[in-house]
Design an enzyme around this catalytic site. Structure first.
Site, PDB file in Angstrom:
ATOM      1  N   GLY A  16       0.830  -1.205   0.000  1.00  0.00           N
ATOM      2  CA  GLY A  16       0.000   0.000   0.000  1.00  0.00           C
ATOM      3  C   GLY A  16       0.856   1.242   0.000  1.00  0.00           C
ATOM      4  O   GLY A  16       2.081   1.172   0.155  1.00  0.00           O
ATOM      5  N   SER A  17       0.197   2.367  -0.226  1.00  0.00           N
ATOM      6  CA  SER A  17       0.916   3.636  -0.222  1.00  0.00           C
ATOM      7  C   SER A  17       0.261   4.577   0.766  1.00  0.00           C
ATOM      8  O   SER A  17      -0.957   4.572   0.921  1.00  0.00           O
ATOM      9  CB  SER A  17       0.855   4.292  -1.602  1.00  0.00           C
ATOM     10  N   GLY A  18       1.074   5.382   1.403  1.00  0.00           N
ATOM     11  CA  GLY A  18       0.544   6.368   2.338  1.00  0.00           C
ATOM     12  C   GLY A  18       1.067   7.740   1.981  1.00  0.00           C
ATOM     13  O   GLY A  18       1.557   7.967   0.872  1.00  0.00           O
ATOM     14  N   GLY A  19       0.984   8.633   2.949  1.00  0.00           N
ATOM     15  CA  GLY A  19       1.354  10.009   2.694  1.00  0.00           C
ATOM     16  C   GLY A  19       2.828  10.211   2.395  1.00  0.00           C
ATOM     17  O   GLY A  19       3.198  11.164   1.716  1.00  0.00           O
ATOM     18  N   GLY A  21       5.095   7.578   1.432  1.00  0.00           N
ATOM     19  CA  GLY A  21       5.801   6.573   0.653  1.00  0.00           C
ATOM     20  C   GLY A  21       4.979   5.342   0.389  1.00  0.00           C
ATOM     21  O   GLY A  21       3.759   5.343   0.539  1.00  0.00           O
ATOM     22  N   THR A  22       5.706   4.299  -0.001  1.00  0.00           N
ATOM     23  CA  THR A  22       5.039   3.055  -0.388  1.00  0.00           C
ATOM     24  C   THR A  22       5.613   1.923   0.449  1.00  0.00           C
ATOM     25  O   THR A  22       6.819   1.899   0.714  1.00  0.00           O
ATOM     26  CB  THR A  22       5.303   2.786  -1.885  1.00  0.00           C
ATOM     27  N   ASP A 246       1.279  10.887  14.529  1.00  0.00           N
ATOM     28  CA  ASP A 246       0.374  10.573  13.416  1.00  0.00           C
ATOM     29  C   ASP A 246      -0.411   9.306  13.762  1.00  0.00           C
ATOM     30  O   ASP A 246      -0.583   8.425  12.929  1.00  0.00           O
ATOM     31  CB  ASP A 246       1.169  10.407  12.120  1.00  0.00           C
TER      32      ASP A 246
HETATM   33  N1  LIG Z   1       4.932  -3.678   8.637  1.00  0.00           N
HETATM   34  C1  LIG Z   1       3.870  -3.808   7.839  1.00  0.00           C
HETATM   35  N2  LIG Z   1       3.348  -5.023   7.609  1.00  0.00           N
HETATM   36  C2  LIG Z   1       2.271  -5.168   6.815  1.00  0.00           C
HETATM   37  N3  LIG Z   1       1.630  -4.145   6.206  1.00  0.00           N
HETATM   38  C3  LIG Z   1       2.102  -2.909   6.402  1.00  0.00           C
HETATM   39  C4  LIG Z   1       3.236  -2.671   7.209  1.00  0.00           C
HETATM   40  N4  LIG Z   1       3.481  -1.326   7.215  1.00  0.00           N
HETATM   41  C5  LIG Z   1       2.530  -0.777   6.457  1.00  0.00           C
HETATM   42  N5  LIG Z   1       1.701  -1.708   5.954  1.00  0.00           N
HETATM   43  C6  LIG Z   1       0.555  -1.479   5.091  1.00  0.00           C
HETATM   44  O1  LIG Z   1       0.982  -0.731   3.965  1.00  0.00           O
HETATM   45  C7  LIG Z   1      -0.003   0.237   3.616  1.00  0.00           C
HETATM   46  C8  LIG Z   1       0.631   1.590   3.475  1.00  0.00           C
HETATM   47  O2  LIG Z   1       1.184   1.954   4.702  1.00  0.00           O
HETATM   48  P1  LIG Z   1       1.653   3.418   4.988  1.00  0.00           P
HETATM   49  O3  LIG Z   1       2.179   3.469   6.379  1.00  0.00           O
HETATM   50  O4  LIG Z   1       2.538   3.889   3.903  1.00  0.00           O
HETATM   51  O5  LIG Z   1       0.277   4.195   4.828  1.00  0.00           O
HETATM   52  P2  LIG Z   1      -0.688   4.899   5.800  1.00  0.00           P
HETATM   53  O6  LIG Z   1      -0.551   4.375   7.189  1.00  0.00           O
HETATM   54  O7  LIG Z   1      -2.030   4.840   5.192  1.00  0.00           O
HETATM   55  O8  LIG Z   1      -0.234   6.400   5.731  1.00  0.00           O
HETATM   56  P3  LIG Z   1       0.945   7.172   6.486  1.00  0.00           P
HETATM   57  O9  LIG Z   1       2.081   7.243   5.553  1.00  0.00           O
HETATM   58  O10 LIG Z   1       0.390   8.495   6.781  1.00  0.00           O
HETATM   59  O11 LIG Z   1       1.227   6.403   7.745  1.00  0.00           O
HETATM   60  C9  LIG Z   1      -1.076   0.178   4.678  1.00  0.00           C
HETATM   61  O12 LIG Z   1      -2.146  -0.578   4.158  1.00  0.00           O
HETATM   62  C10 LIG Z   1      -0.457  -0.578   5.808  1.00  0.00           C
HETATM   63  O13 LIG Z   1      -1.414  -1.343   6.501  1.00  0.00           O
END
Ligand SMILES: Nc1ncnc2c1ncn2[C@@H]1O[C@H](COP(=O)(O)OP(=O)(O)OP(=O)(O)O)[C@@H](O)[C@H]1O
Length: 382
Positions: A16-19, A21-22, A246
């Site tokens: 997935g991607s968030g604010g 990165g990916t 956050d």
């Molecule tokens: N350690 C991990 N194991 C499994 N999935 C993960 C892990 N870290 C992140 N993810 C998944 O990857 C996706 C993207 O995560 P990411 O943290 O980039 O996005 P976010 O939490 O929506 O935004 P932000 O960047 O603001 O935290 C999400 O669906 C998250 O559940």
């Protein structure tokens, strides 16, 4: 395009991607172990020296070890972008975990071979939950929703000042208030009744059913248990001098053993100054969960996380955020100036103890809140 290799890590797919990165599922070539690799890209532009400096700061995260805090194994730089290698959590975000379908997914996982791998189908199924089964607020409809904007709102990301969506205080930037955010109605979620209306206002049937779903004893028990685990994680990171900054449901994951993991702690600290601002004045965090002091650009401490925890709890009890608005300015005004409707006015059969905790956490003055995560833990355990 998805990289094939990042350092010694073979990229398998995108989680997935968030604010900022990916996140990729990857395999450590040296150990053959599956990991989650977060490649930062949405934050402030940086040259490789800045990236290396940031990575050196991230290294502190590798020393943290707590059952409720996602383990950071490694850090590095890939094409001038820092990355973190973490424990791969096969689980659901807190909000999905608390939904009916999340419950089904979990029980299927534990009754089958024990492997709980989130398939894209499961992910999209769980995304639907917000609007259908769970009775939760339409996080994905608001430009300042907490969920991954890249998946659900096009370029509407605002966390960590994502490109094209940055906001500065005191005046939010126009792109953010542009036509996209005006077209959607973050208030679309229907309250069971108008809290200002007379008590005889009829409760809409389907909404009553949604509330019933929110109040299922099994769900409330899981909510309380998850909150206790989040408190343990927060107590731990706060004791290590970190403020999450956050905290939101998507940064809390629960695995098939119902073990909670707090994610993304500390990242904000490295990307922002004490008041949560990046060098170019953009805010770090997700608007909906920001405490007043963060909106005002004041220095933050652990109590800022407790406020965000209160917003999370309020939402998970009522299906709507304590403050909602169509623009950041309106939202900030509400957070700073108004009181949210009581949890129990929205959800009359909500757990009174949890409601009390939620309200104390979202007090505007940090001094009026619980002061530590340990105090919250105790109040939840009473
Ligand atoms: N350690 C991990 N194991 C499994 N999935 C993960 C892990 N870290 C992140 N993810 C998944 O990857 C996706 C993207 O995560 P990411 O943290 O980039 O996005 P976010 O939490 O929506 O935004 P932000 O960047 O603001 O935290 C999400 O669906 C998250 O559940």
């Amino acid at each position: 395009m998805r990289p094939k290799h990042i350092g010694p890590y073979r990229v398998l797919d995108t989680l997935g991607s968030g604010g900022i990165g990916t996140v990729y599922r990857a395999l450590d070539d040296r150990t053959n172990e599956a990991v989650a690799l977060k490649l930062l890209s949405g934050g402030p532009a940086m040259d490789s020296r800045a990236a290396k400096r940031l990575v050196r700061e991230f290294e502190a995260l590798e020393d943290l070890a707590h059952p409720n805090v996602v383990k950071v194994y490694d850090t590095g730089v890939y094409q001038s972008s820092p990355f973190l290698v973490m424990e791969l959590i096969e689980g659901l975000t807190l909000r999905d975990y608390l939904s009916l379908r999340g419950e089904q997914l979990l029980s299927n996982a534990s009754s089958s071979s024990g492997s709980f791998r989130r398939s894209p189908a499961a992910d999209s199924a769980s995304r639907e939950l917000d609007s259908e089964d769970d009775g939760l607020a339409p996080f994905d409809l608001s430009a300042f929703a907490e969920e991954a904007p890249s998946e659900e709102m096009g370029s509407g990301g605002m966390r960590f000042g994502t490109t094209g969506s940055a906001a500065r205080l005191p005046v939010p930037m126009d792109p953010w208030l542009g036509s996209d955010s005006d077209e959607v109605d973050p208030l679309e979620f229907e309250l069971p009744y108008d809290v200002t209306a007379s008590e005889t206002e009829p409760v809409k049937r389907e909404t009553a059913a949604r509330l019933e779903e929110l109040n299922r004893p099994e769900r409330v028990g899981r909510l309380k248990d998850a909150m206790l685990q989040v408190c343990e994680a927060l107590a731990y990171i706060h004791a290590h001098g970190l403020v999450h900054r956050d905290l939101k449901p998507s940064n809390i994951m629960v695995d098939e053993d119902r073990q909670v993991r707090l994610m993304d702690f500390g990242l904000a600290k490295f990307l922002a100054d004490d008041a949560g601002m990046t060098l170019d004045g953009r805010m770090v965090g997700t608007f909906r969960y920001m405490p007043p002091e963060q909106i005002l650009g004041e220095p933050l401490d652990a109590r800022a996380d407790l406020y965000s925890l209160g917003v999370v709890l309020y939402e998970l009890m009522t299906g709507r955020p304590p403050f909602d608005a169509k623009s950041p300015v309106d939202l900030w005004h509400k957070v700073l100036e108004t009181e949210p409707p009581p949890v129990l006015a929205i959800n009359q059969r909500g757990d009174p103890q949890l409601a009390r905790v939620a309200h104390r956490l979202i007090r505007k003055e940090p001094d009026d809140r619980f002061q530590t995560a340990e105090e919250v833990y105790e109040a939840l355990s009473e």
